[in-house]
Design an enzyme around this catalytic site. Sequence first.
Site, PDB file in Angstrom:
ATOM      1  N   ASP A 267      23.678 -36.615 -10.747  1.00 34.31           N
ATOM      2  CA  ASP A 267      22.578 -35.857 -10.184  1.00 34.31           C
ATOM      3  C   ASP A 267      22.807 -35.900  -8.675  1.00 34.31           C
ATOM      4  OD1 ASP A 267      19.077 -35.538 -11.099  1.00 34.31           O
ATOM      5  OD2 ASP A 267      20.317 -34.464  -9.644  1.00 34.31           O
TER       6      ASP A 267
HETATM    7  C1  GLC Z   1      17.935 -32.200  -8.578  1.00 31.35           C
HETATM    8  C2  GLC Z   1      17.651 -32.320 -10.063  1.00 31.35           C
HETATM    9  C3  GLC Z   1      18.761 -31.771 -10.923  1.00 31.35           C
HETATM   10  C4  GLC Z   1      19.396 -30.625 -10.176  1.00 31.35           C
HETATM   11  C5  GLC Z   1      20.114 -31.224  -8.985  1.00 31.35           C
HETATM   12  C6  GLC Z   1      20.653 -30.119  -8.067  1.00 31.35           C
HETATM   13  O1  GLC Z   1      17.368 -33.256  -7.881  1.00 31.35           O
HETATM   14  O2  GLC Z   1      17.286 -33.600 -10.553  1.00 31.35           O
HETATM   15  O3  GLC Z   1      18.188 -31.344 -12.168  1.00 31.35           O
HETATM   16  O4  GLC Z   1      20.309 -29.941 -11.005  1.00 31.35           O
HETATM   17  O5  GLC Z   1      19.299 -32.096  -8.244  1.00 31.35           O
HETATM   18  O6  GLC Z   1      19.598 -29.487  -7.437  1.00 31.35           O
END
Ligand code: GLC
Length: 721
Positions: A267
């Site tokens: 993430d």
């Molecule tokens: C965010 C989310 C994830 C997302 C990523 C990119 O914090 O948790 O679902 O795809 O970061 O934005």
Amino acid sequence: MNDIVKPFTVIAVSCFLAFIGKAQTVPVYQDMSAPVEDRVEDALSRMTLEEKVALLHADRSYGAAGVPRLGIPENDLTDGPSGMRPEMVWQTWAHAGMSSDSCTAYPALVCLAATWNPDLGYLFGRSYGREAVYRSKNMILGPGVNIFRTPMNGRNFEYMGEDPYLTSEMAVSYIKGVQSDHVAACVKHFAVNNQETGRTTINTVVDERTLHEIYFPAFKTAVQEGGVWAIMGAYNKFDGQHCCHNRYLLKDVLKGQWGFDGVVVSDFGGTHDTKEAVENGLDLEMGTDLGSVEAFRRYKLADPYLEMLRSGEASMEELDDKVRRVLRMLFRTKMSGRQPWGLLASETNMAESRRIAEEGIVLLKNDADILPLNLSDMSRILVVGENACRIMSRSGGSSEVKSKYEIVPLEGIRTRVKDSVDVIWQPGYMSDATPEKVDSLRKEAIMAAHDADVVIYVGGLNKEPGQDCEGVDRQSFNLPYMQDELISGLAATGKELVLVMISGNSYAMPWINDVHALVQAWYGGSEAGSAIAAVLFGDVNPSGKLPFSFHKSIGDCGANALGAYPGDGKKVEYSEGIFVGYRWLEKKGIEPRFAFGHGLSYTDFKYGKVRIDHKRISADDSLTVSVSVTNSGNLPGAEVVQLYIGDKVSSLPRPVKELKGFRKVFLAPGQTAEVSFVLHKDAFSFYDPGVHRWVAEPGGFSVMIGSSSSDIRGRADFVLE
Ligand code: GLC
């Protein structure tokens, strides 16, 4: 003579060209007819150490390097699960403000789940995937499959409900759809990321059985049946170690037991330790630090990793495994040479989005069949509520979509009724109004109701932080902005009152006995308003079913009742165990406001007797369950036949019933369908932590067929020997 020379010449020239062509054969990694694994090995053998490491971390907010020297393209990722996020300025989280990245907003995944129709899951993925291809993205960061543990989770709208079997089936269909376009789906967030409160630091503690029965299945099925090409680690810790580099989750379970051959993506900002990131199975590090080119060198899998490799502290075998996975994804996507022509916000995409929105709408209540509305019975419709006019697809966190347009409910209603009826709107409430202002808005709306034939209230939640939004959980289970008082006031007028609720979570309904009809419309995307109008006026017969229980009060939810949510800021312990959603309610004998799997239709369905082909079966036999379903009404419609299993005697506590099959059948008036399910021992098994595996214990079982988890239309008992 000429007759002979000509063909001979043609043949000679062709052979010569063929020889030259052969002599200039392309390298295997560029040969799109070669097996992917051969192409991976060939590319790997040609790459330098620096090129290998560069593949493993971002070099901009939503992308990572390819191998420019070899013509291997970059990885281009896009949020979110329901359509593409706006392009960002390369090294920030700021929208680039481009004019070429508007796209289709698809419904939120909770709406897709509410269709209980895997064919629509595939359609959703394939449709969205074509937009990704058009915008040259080779990975979409979805589907989200985290289980609804509590209706207070701000991100539930991005997920698929409270049941692992429903979530698994819908996620697999979506993944297959996306990947049919040779775009990678990225199932997320692995694992046990079921709240936003403290999401990046909280340590989640879950027992082994609960993991395997509730929180793993959607991921395991995504890998083993969906063949998903990427998975995203979650922000939180599991058992004390960050999920983005958690040895147990990524090495032991995901890559070990489940045989995952794709890419583990962090993430964004979820990578905290170089050694763990190297050794515990992370393959592509995203979002750790932005702001400059140097920032990307500071990624754990960038210079720090390069130093570990050069000093011999990290093995080349480990590096090559990561690189193989990223190359494999490139050869499955951009370099497959098999991507379709893309589409972007075309009529086709919009029509597909609308179809999903229509089928996901759930008719929860319809007293005296006041729905569908008959326009010839009325001359004036009053629409009340801010949500009648509120754009929802462009906010809510990373799942925001740069929708080319979004038809809001009021527009959908006005377009549908044309000029046959007056449609007036009263806000009734505004999310930014002072309490005094809310009072006057409420009074104006109630006054206006007296002059209308029917009142359509459009309320619910929205995508503001504290409602259905990433990063923050809900602060209350009640509707915000004094809506309860407004709804009760409208009901007190005695006018026919239809509620259309826009939300991704459930909410308290103190007014439920005073309203005639209640429609749960979720977040429907670009065609939300059209879909709602189609259902309200009967162009579409609603066929959605709830993918999670609507509790009467928040204390009826296990996690909340046990004080096991949101934890103490450091740790959250899932002490309700496997008893999540209807599993908890039925264990405690608590009536939900509306049950998991509930959803009404404008027609009726009659079920025949449930039949099974054996009264006794051994663990290796299959059991065939059959039932006939008839559309006994006078409108075409669709019914979701649900199959639940109950284990009468077990050595460990088990839920009263568990969903193990469903089938959506479309029937004309009077038509009958014969539905059958073939069950194997996995449908009767539970996970026994004592032996660390699933066990099908001999004994008596019930198979139940229902129109919802609480509307069982028939059952049959059998014995597992
Ligand atoms: C965010 C989310 C994830 C997302 C990523 C990119 O914090 O948790 O679902 O795809 O970061 O934005």
